[in-house]
Design a protein around this motif. Structure first.
Motif, PDB file in Angstrom:
ATOM      1  N   HIS A   1       3.958  10.090  -4.410  1.00 28.00           N
ATOM      2  CA  HIS A   1       2.774  10.219  -2.715  1.00 28.00           C
ATOM      3  C   HIS A   1       3.914  11.166  -1.822  1.00 28.00           C
ATOM      4  N   PRO A   2       4.750  12.277  -2.499  1.00 28.19           N
ATOM      5  CA  PRO A   2       5.221  13.374  -1.248  1.00 28.19           C
ATOM      6  C   PRO A   2       4.449  14.119  -0.609  1.00 28.19           C
ATOM      7  N   GLY A   3       3.209  14.625  -0.546  1.00 34.07           N
ATOM      8  CA  GLY A   3       2.679  14.748   0.304  1.00 34.07           C
ATOM      9  C   GLY A   3       2.162  14.340   1.846  1.00 34.07           C
ATOM     10  N   LEU A   4       2.181  13.065   1.914  1.00 32.18           N
ATOM     11  CA  LEU A   4       2.052  11.878   2.396  1.00 32.18           C
ATOM     12  C   LEU A   4       3.577  11.492   3.047  1.00 32.18           C
ATOM     13  N   PHE A   5       4.768  11.592   2.731  1.00 31.74           N
ATOM     14  CA  PHE A   5       6.054  11.356   3.052  1.00 31.74           C
ATOM     15  C   PHE A   5       5.822  12.943   3.680  1.00 31.74           C
ATOM     16  N   VAL A   6       5.812  13.685   3.295  1.00 37.99           N
ATOM     17  CA  VAL A   6       6.145  14.869   4.027  1.00 37.99           C
ATOM     18  C   VAL A   6       5.172  14.733   5.299  1.00 37.99           C
ATOM     19  N   ARG A   7       4.307  14.558   5.675  1.00 41.40           N
ATOM     20  CA  ARG A   7       3.284  14.685   6.071  1.00 41.40           C
ATOM     21  C   ARG A   7       3.796  13.789   7.552  1.00 41.40           C
ATOM     22  N   GLY A   8       4.109  12.958   7.021  1.00 34.10           N
ATOM     23  CA  GLY A   8       4.769  11.789   8.082  1.00 34.10           C
ATOM     24  C   GLY A   8       6.425  12.207   8.660  1.00 34.10           C
TER      25      GLY A   8
ATOM     26  N   PRO B   1      12.451  -5.049   8.368  1.00 31.45           N
ATOM     27  CA  PRO B   1      13.324  -4.486   8.245  1.00 31.45           C
ATOM     28  C   PRO B   1      13.392  -4.699   6.839  1.00 31.45           C
ATOM     29  N   CYS B   2      12.782  -5.090   6.188  1.00 31.88           N
ATOM     30  CA  CYS B   2      12.512  -5.724   4.908  1.00 31.88           C
ATOM     31  C   CYS B   2      12.116  -4.550   4.117  1.00 31.88           C
ATOM     32  N   LEU B   3      11.411  -3.490   4.761  1.00 30.33           N
ATOM     33  CA  LEU B   3      10.511  -2.633   4.480  1.00 30.33           C
ATOM     34  C   LEU B   3      11.196  -1.146   4.699  1.00 30.33           C
ATOM     35  N   PHE B   4      12.260  -1.484   5.769  1.00 25.61           N
ATOM     36  CA  PHE B   4      12.686  -0.437   6.376  1.00 25.61           C
ATOM     37  C   PHE B   4      13.970  -0.876   6.155  1.00 25.61           C
TER      38      PHE B   4
ATOM     39  N   GLU C   1       0.861  -0.899  -0.308  1.00 26.08           N
ATOM     40  CA  GLU C   1       0.019  -0.304   0.131  1.00 26.08           C
ATOM     41  C   GLU C   1       0.632   1.167  -0.097  1.00 26.08           C
ATOM     42  N   ALA C   2       1.130   1.494  -1.335  1.00 25.43           N
ATOM     43  CA  ALA C   2       1.870   2.537  -1.214  1.00 25.43           C
ATOM     44  C   ALA C   2       1.742   3.937  -0.420  1.00 25.43           C
ATOM     45  N   SER C   3       0.787   4.577  -0.858  1.00 21.51           N
ATOM     46  CA  SER C   3       0.656   5.714  -0.088  1.00 21.51           C
ATOM     47  C   SER C   3       0.248   5.564   1.492  1.00 21.51           C
ATOM     48  N   ALA C   4       0.151   4.611   2.029  1.00 22.85           N
ATOM     49  CA  ALA C   4       0.575   4.912   3.706  1.00 22.85           C
ATOM     50  C   ALA C   4       2.102   4.158   3.832  1.00 22.85           C
TER      51      ALA C   4
ATOM     52  N   GLU D   1      16.316   2.920  -3.983  1.00 17.13           N
ATOM     53  CA  GLU D   1      15.254   3.398  -5.613  1.00 17.13           C
ATOM     54  C   GLU D   1      13.969   3.013  -5.388  1.00 17.13           C
ATOM     55  N   TRP D   2      13.668   1.638  -4.736  1.00 18.27           N
ATOM     56  CA  TRP D   2      11.821   1.246  -4.671  1.00 18.27           C
ATOM     57  C   TRP D   2      11.054   2.088  -3.705  1.00 18.27           C
ATOM     58  N   GLN D   3      12.010   2.846  -2.500  1.00 20.25           N
ATOM     59  CA  GLN D   3      11.342   3.682  -1.832  1.00 20.25           C
ATOM     60  C   GLN D   3      11.378   5.782  -1.945  1.00 20.25           C
ATOM     61  N   ARG D   4      12.262   5.467  -2.871  1.00 19.67           N
ATOM     62  CA  ARG D   4      12.520   6.917  -3.914  1.00 19.67           C
ATOM     63  C   ARG D   4      10.650   7.374  -4.578  1.00 19.67           C
TER      64      ARG D   4
END
Length: 236
Positions: free
Chosen positions: A149-156, A120-123, A46-49, A140-143
C-alpha cells in the motif's frame, strides 16, 4: 448483572464505573488488550489503514508512556484541515477498533489520540527525543505492508509534512513575457531517514522527485503531480 442486581449496586460492590458496566452489558466484555495485538498474537492487522497511519506517525505522530505501561498515540493535525483530522481518527480506529479515539484541542491544532499498551509493538521507531535525532528504519514486516500500500503511506506522509502549492514561472513567447502557473507538491522533514522512506515510496509509485534542499522534496513534473493527485490531493 444477569441476576437482576442493579448497575449502581454492582458498581459499588466491584469499584467499576457504571459506564463501563453498561458497555459490557450491552456489547459484551472485550478481550484483554494483549489478545488483540497483531504483533504479539496472530490477530490480523488492517494493512491499508496501518500503511496510512504509519505515514502519519512518521510525520506528525508520537508515543508517550502513561501509567501501567499504557502508551498514548498522538497525531497532531492542523485545525485548518478538518478532513485530515477525520482521516487520522479513522485510520487509528481501523488499526485498533476496540478502543475509542479522542480528539484533544490544542493551540492551533487537534491531537488525535488513542491509548493502548501495544502501540510500541506497532511503531518500533518509537524512542527518546525527536525523530530526526535518531535512526528511523522500517522493520521488515512494515516494509512489506508499505510495498502492498505505498499510496496510502505517501498519503500519510504528505498529509503530515507535505503540501500542494501553485508555483509560477515566466517565459518569453512571441516577444512577450507570459506567466505560467503550475501545481507542485512539497514534502519537508528534518529526518534524513524519513526523507529516504518518502523517496522510496514515491519510487514504488513511479513518481519522479527532486531535492531542492536537503530537508525538502519536490514533485513538479506534470505526470508526477497527476499521480500524487490520485493518492493525496489538496488538503481540506
Amino acid at each position: 448483572m444477569g441476576s437482576g442486581e442493579s448497575l449502581s449496586s454492582v458498581s459499588r460492590r466491584l469499584g467499576i464505573s457504571r459506564a463501563a458496566l453498561r458497555e459490557w452489558r450491552d456489547r459484551g466484555a472485550r478481550e484483554s488488550p494483549a489478545g488483540r495485538c497483531p504483533r504479539c498474537t496472530d490477530e490480523p492487522l488492517e494493512a491499508s489503514a496501518y500503511s496510512h497511519l504509519l505515514g502519519l506517525y512518521l510525520g506528525d505522530g508520537c508515543l508517550s508512556k502513561h501509567k501501567r505501561d499504557v502508551y498514548a498515540l498522538r497525531i497532531a493535525c492542523d485545525d485548518a484541515y478538518p478532513r485530515l483530522i477525520d482521516e487520522a481518527a479513522a485510520a487509528i480506529a481501523d488499526v485498533h477498533p476496540s478502543r475509542p479515539v479522542h480528539r484533544v484541542q490544542a493551540v492551533g491544532y487537534t491531537a488525535v489520540l488513542s491509548y493502548w499498551k501495544h502501540w510500541p509493538c506497532l511503531f518500533p521507531q518509537h524512542g527518546p527525543g525527536p525523530k530526526h535525532r535518531r535512526s528511523i528504519e522500517l522493520a521488515e514486516w512494515q516494509r512489506e505492508i508499505v510495498l502492498q500500500h505505498p499510496g496510502l503511506f505517501v498519503r500519510g506522509l504528505f498529509n503530515s509534512d507535505g503540501c500542494r502549492v501553485a508555483n509560477w514561472t515566466t517565459r518569453v513567447v512571441g516577444g512577450e513575457v507570459k506567466r505560467y502557473v503550475y501545481p507542485r507538491y512539497l514534502f519537508s522533514n528534518e529526518s534524513a531517514d524519513i526523507m529516504r522512506l518518502c523517496q522510496w515510496a514515491l519510487g514504488l509509485l513511479g513518481i519522479p522527485w527532486r531535492m531542492p534542499r536537503p530537508n525538502a522534496l519536490s514533485v513538479a513534473r506534470r505526470d508526477g503531480v497527476a499521480k500524487l493527485d490520485d493518492f493525496v490531493g489538496p488538503k481540506s
